[in-house]
Design a protein around this motif. Structure first.
Motif, short mmCIF file in Angstrom:
data_model
loop_
_atom_site.label_atom_id
_atom_site.label_comp_id
_atom_site.label_asym_id
_atom_site.label_seq_id
_atom_site.Cartn_x
_atom_site.Cartn_y
_atom_site.Cartn_z
N PRO A 1 2.97 0.21 11.29
CA PRO A 1 3.47 0.63 9.97
C PRO A 1 2.97 2.02 9.59
CG PRO A 1 1.58 -0.82 9.72
CD PRO A 1 1.88 -0.79 11.18
N SER A 2 3.66 2.62 8.64
CA SER A 2 3.25 3.92 8.14
C SER A 2 1.99 3.79 7.28
CB SER A 2 4.37 4.53 7.29
OG SER A 2 4.56 3.75 6.11
N THR A 3 1.37 4.92 6.98
CA THR A 3 0.19 4.93 6.12
C THR A 3 0.51 4.35 4.75
OG1 THR A 3 -0.68 6.88 7.26
CG2 THR A 3 -1.59 6.39 5.10
N LYS A 4 1.70 4.67 4.24
CA LYS A 4 2.11 4.15 2.94
C LYS A 4 2.21 2.62 2.98
CE LYS A 4 4.10 4.05 -1.21
NZ LYS A 4 4.55 2.65 -1.28
N THR A 5 2.74 2.09 4.08
CA THR A 5 2.86 0.64 4.21
C THR A 5 1.50 -0.03 4.25
OG1 THR A 5 4.97 0.83 5.38
CG2 THR A 5 3.76 -1.23 5.65
N VAL A 6 0.55 0.57 4.97
CA VAL A 6 -0.80 0.00 5.04
C VAL A 6 -1.45 0.02 3.66
CG1 VAL A 6 -3.09 0.15 6.11
CG2 VAL A 6 -1.04 0.71 7.45
N THR A 7 -1.22 1.09 2.90
CA THR A 7 -1.73 1.15 1.53
C THR A 7 -1.14 0.03 0.68
OG1 THR A 7 -1.95 3.56 1.70
CG2 THR A 7 -1.94 2.62 -0.51
N ASP A 8 0.15 -0.23 0.86
CA ASP A 8 0.81 -1.33 0.14
C ASP A 8 0.25 -2.69 0.56
OD1 ASP A 8 2.40 0.47 -1.20
OD2 ASP A 8 4.11 0.26 0.15
N VAL A 9 -0.05 -2.84 1.85
CA VAL A 9 -0.64 -4.08 2.35
C VAL A 9 -1.97 -4.35 1.65
CG1 VAL A 9 -1.82 -5.12 4.35
CG2 VAL A 9 0.45 -4.12 4.63
N LEU A 10 -2.81 -3.33 1.58
CA LEU A 10 -4.10 -3.47 0.92
C LEU A 10 -3.93 -3.81 -0.55
CD1 LEU A 10 -7.18 -3.25 0.85
CD2 LEU A 10 -6.95 -0.77 0.58
N SER A 11 -2.95 -3.19 -1.21
CA SER A 11 -2.70 -3.45 -2.62
C SER A 11 -2.30 -4.91 -2.86
CB SER A 11 -1.60 -2.52 -3.13
OG SER A 11 -1.29 -2.78 -4.47
N VAL A 12 -1.45 -5.46 -1.98
CA VAL A 12 -1.03 -6.85 -2.11
C VAL A 12 -2.21 -7.80 -1.89
CG1 VAL A 12 0.38 -8.68 -1.08
CG2 VAL A 12 1.38 -6.43 -1.53
N VAL A 13 -3.01 -7.54 -0.87
CA VAL A 13 -4.19 -8.37 -0.60
C VAL A 13 -5.13 -8.38 -1.81
CG1 VAL A 13 -6.29 -8.59 0.79
CG2 VAL A 13 -4.09 -8.12 1.90
N ARG A 14 -5.36 -7.21 -2.38
CA ARG A 14 -6.21 -7.11 -3.58
C ARG A 14 -5.64 -7.94 -4.72
NH1 ARG A 14 -6.83 -0.57 -3.48
NH2 ARG A 14 -8.78 -0.41 -2.26
N SER A 15 -4.34 -7.82 -4.95
CA SER A 15 -3.70 -8.54 -6.05
C SER A 15 -3.85 -10.05 -5.88
CB SER A 15 -2.22 -8.16 -6.13
OG SER A 15 -2.06 -6.80 -6.45
N ILE A 16 -3.69 -10.52 -4.65
CA ILE A 16 -3.80 -11.96 -4.38
C ILE A 16 -5.23 -12.44 -4.60
CG2 ILE A 16 -3.65 -13.71 -2.57
CD1 ILE A 16 -1.29 -12.07 -1.42
N LEU A 17 -6.20 -11.68 -4.12
CA LEU A 17 -7.60 -12.09 -4.27
C LEU A 17 -8.04 -12.07 -5.74
CD1 LEU A 17 -9.17 -10.28 -1.17
CD2 LEU A 17 -8.69 -12.73 -1.45
#
Length: 331
Positions: free
Chosen positions: A88-104
């Motif tokens: 994935p692109s850097t932007k996608t990885v940033t979005d992945v981290l954001s979703v994980v944070r939101s869930i936690l």
């Protein structure tokens, strides 16, 4: 790597809160936010979960998810790279981290035991320089676009001189143009999205409100562009680009035509969004106040405009530096 179906796992009631899995809490999180977000955003979150998050996190208990685990997962994704590689692109990885944070953080609010919420992880993202058309390239592009007023050329021209996003210009209707006030009202965006989570590869066109409330705006139209629109208009209502009540131009068609035009004119490649960045840069060069420009672009803050969309050219830097000349006197 753990294999999962295309559907988000169903949430289940677990009497031992400290043993709940990430898959269970992610399903509950998604079900909670789904009624409050756009369909396109639902698809985005679903795809991130299924492609990048659940294959690694699903069976883990919340207490097992640590700083080291999240950090390694993000770094591994970054190492795979974007389009040139398989990841994935850097932007996608940033979005992945954001979703994980939101869930936690959602899990914490639900009273679950969470070892770490991901809030202190910072990704090392190298921002790529945005392509801005030079004045010579812009003049060359304008001459071609004005040589024939067709739906694609008009769409590209509007974006170059108003800063509209591609979905916004595709959704424009003639009713959105006030020729008496010389303004353009932006209140919709047209995009192609996945039909639903069960339809593999199937897509549909939707027209919704723009990405944020700030994006709903009224933009003054430059006189020359207004004259072009007057000469191009041949119906009173309907889609502006096509002069039709039923037919429209969708974003990927406009992107494809834009790419073709650049190649024909022997102008170096640029993605369609470069038109918006070029518009913002030209406005600053012409002396626009940043607040006005920010509202024209539909940004929530001036900082977004300055940090993401204003790219001073070397010529402008030289011009500004010459202003120091009066302070240097040589006897």
């Amino acid at each position: 790597m753990i294999s999962h179906s295309s559907q988000l796992p169903a949430s289940s009631v677990n009497s031992a809160k400290d043993t709940i899995s990430f898959a269970e809490i992610s399903a509950e999180w998604f079900a909670t936010i789904k009624p409050h977000i756009k369909e396109s955003t639902q698809n985005k979150y679903r795809n991130l979960l299924e492609a990048y998050i659940l294959p690694e996190y699903a069976d883990m208990k919340l207490e097992q998810i640590s700083y080291d685990f999240i950090s390694k997962h993000c770094n591994d994704l970054l190492m795979l790279g974007g389009k040139q590689k398989s990841g994935p692109s850097t932007k996608t990885v940033t979005d992945v981290l954001s979703v994980v944070r939101s869930i936690l953080k959602f899990a914490i609010r639900k009273g679950q035991k969470v070892s770490y919420d991901g809030s202190t992880i910072r990704l090392k993202c190298v921002s790529k320089p945005m392509r801005i058309f030079s004045k010579i390239e812009q003049e060359k592009l304008c001459q071609y676009l004005c040589s024939e007023y067709n739906p694609h050329n008009i769409g590209i021209l509007i974006c170059l001189f108003t800063g509209l996003r591609i979905g916004e210009v595709c959704a424009l209707h003639w009713e959105d143009v006030s020729f008496s006030n010389k303004t353009l009202h932006v209140h919709s965006t047209l995009q192609r999205i996945q039909s639903n989570s069960n339809s593999k590869g199937k897509t549909k066109i939707i027209i919704t409100e723009p990405k944020s409330s700030c994006s709903i705006r009224t933009i003054p139209i430059p006189e020359t562009l207004l004259s072009i629109l007057i000469s191009y208009k041949n119906i009173s209502t309907g889609y502006l680009l096509t002069n039709s009540n039923t037919k429209f131009i969708e974003p990927r068609s406009l992107q494809s035509k834009f790419k073709w035009v650049l190649k024909k004119l022997e102008i170096d490649y640029a993605n369609f969004h470069a038109l918006r960045h070029t518009f913002a840069t030209r406005c600053i060069e012409l002396g626009f106040d940043v607040k006005s420009l920010s509202e024209i672009l539909g940004h929530a803050t001036v900082n977004i405009t300055m940090n993401r969309y204003v790219h001073p050219t070397f010529e402008l830097k030289k011009e500004n530096m010459q202003k120091l000349d009066s302070l240097l006197t040589v006897k």
